[in-house]
Design a protein around this motif. Structure first.
Motif, PDB file in Angstrom:
ATOM      1  N   HIS A 182      53.350  67.328  76.913  1.00  0.00           N
ATOM      2  CA  HIS A 182      53.235  67.044  75.609  1.00  0.00           C
ATOM      3  C   HIS A 182      53.592  68.295  74.712  1.00  0.00           C
ATOM      4  O   HIS A 182      52.649  69.146  74.383  1.00  0.00           O
TER       5      HIS A 182
ATOM      6  N   HIS B 252      50.682  71.220  75.655  1.00  0.00           N
ATOM      7  CA  HIS B 252      49.631  71.001  76.445  1.00  0.00           C
ATOM      8  C   HIS B 252      49.721  70.014  77.457  1.00  0.00           C
ATOM      9  O   HIS B 252      51.024  69.144  77.435  1.00  0.00           O
TER      10      HIS B 252
ATOM     11  N   ASP C 274      48.421  66.720  79.593  1.00  0.00           N
ATOM     12  CA  ASP C 274      47.608  65.469  79.259  1.00  0.00           C
ATOM     13  C   ASP C 274      47.173  64.858  80.655  1.00  0.00           C
ATOM     14  O   ASP C 274      48.027  64.500  81.239  1.00  0.00           O
TER      15      ASP C 274
END
Ligand code: MN
Length: 206
Positions: free
Chosen positions: A52, A58, A60
């Motif tokens: 993402h 980051h 997920d």
């Protein structure tokens, strides 16, 4: 029930311009869980790791547990080196149909691009004194061990609820030293395209 677990998911997206799954439909209800391991090959629970590229990049990490995708945001992404401890910040449960979501979230919560970085099935390996512990109980107890059957990630990973810094959402994700461990491979740096479509986050920015 699964629907109630998604209240946060829907609230955060209210009024956002997004093509993400709405979390209201049959996806969640139909996924209502089969007992884990009840059917070898076919109905194992699934996992996904989505890359993402939002305000802060980051990964997920989401595990199918009792009809929803229990989710953590892992800033550095999962490591396959057992020496690495990765902060995993528990986030709101996502609907099951989010498992193959890729796209561009235009604005609002989580604005940015999402690709399916890895996906597959998993087995819950959590035990307590040699007795199997359900994934839901393991989650509640703060120790969850799963074996991932993905493309980039294989072997066991341990999630531990550390509450580091006094933050209830803080967990730690560590690779178990097994056949899937590799001290040199860095898939979060070197393998950045979607396992479903071969697209990168940048491809979705247009
Ligand atoms: Mn995210």
């Amino acid at each position: 029930m699964a629907e109630d677990k998604l209240t946060d998911y829907r609230r955060k997206r209210k009024g956002s311009r997004t093509d993400e799954p709405r979390g209201t439909s049959r996806g969640a209800a139909q996924g209502q869980s089969k007992p884990e391991g009840a059917d070898e090959g076919g109905s194992r629970p699934r996992f996904v790791v989505q890359r993402h590229d939002a305000t802060n990049l980051h990964f997920d990490v989401r595990l199918e547990i009792d009809g929803v995708l229990v989710s953590w945001a892992v800033p550095k992404g999962p490591s396959v080196n057992p020496a690495d401890k990765r902060l995993a910040h528990r986030t709101e449960d996502h609907p099951l149909d989010y498992i193959d979501y890729e796209g561009r979230i235009e604005e609002g919560y989580g604005a940015g691009t999402v690709i399916v970085w890895d996906t597959g099935t998993y087995e819950n390996l959590t035990e307590d004194d040699g007795e199997p512990v359900s994934a839901a109980d393991a989650l509640a107890g703060g120790h969850l061990k799963v074996e991932l059957h993905g493309t980039k990630l294989t072997g066991a990973f341990a999630f531990t609820h550390t509450k580091m810094g006094g933050d209830e959402a803080n967990w730690m994700l560590v690779k178990v030293d097994d056949h899937g461990a590799d001290r040199r491979r860095k898939p979060t740096s070197t393998q950045n395209s979607s396992v479903l479509t071969d697209r990168t986050n940048a491809d979705l920015e247009e």
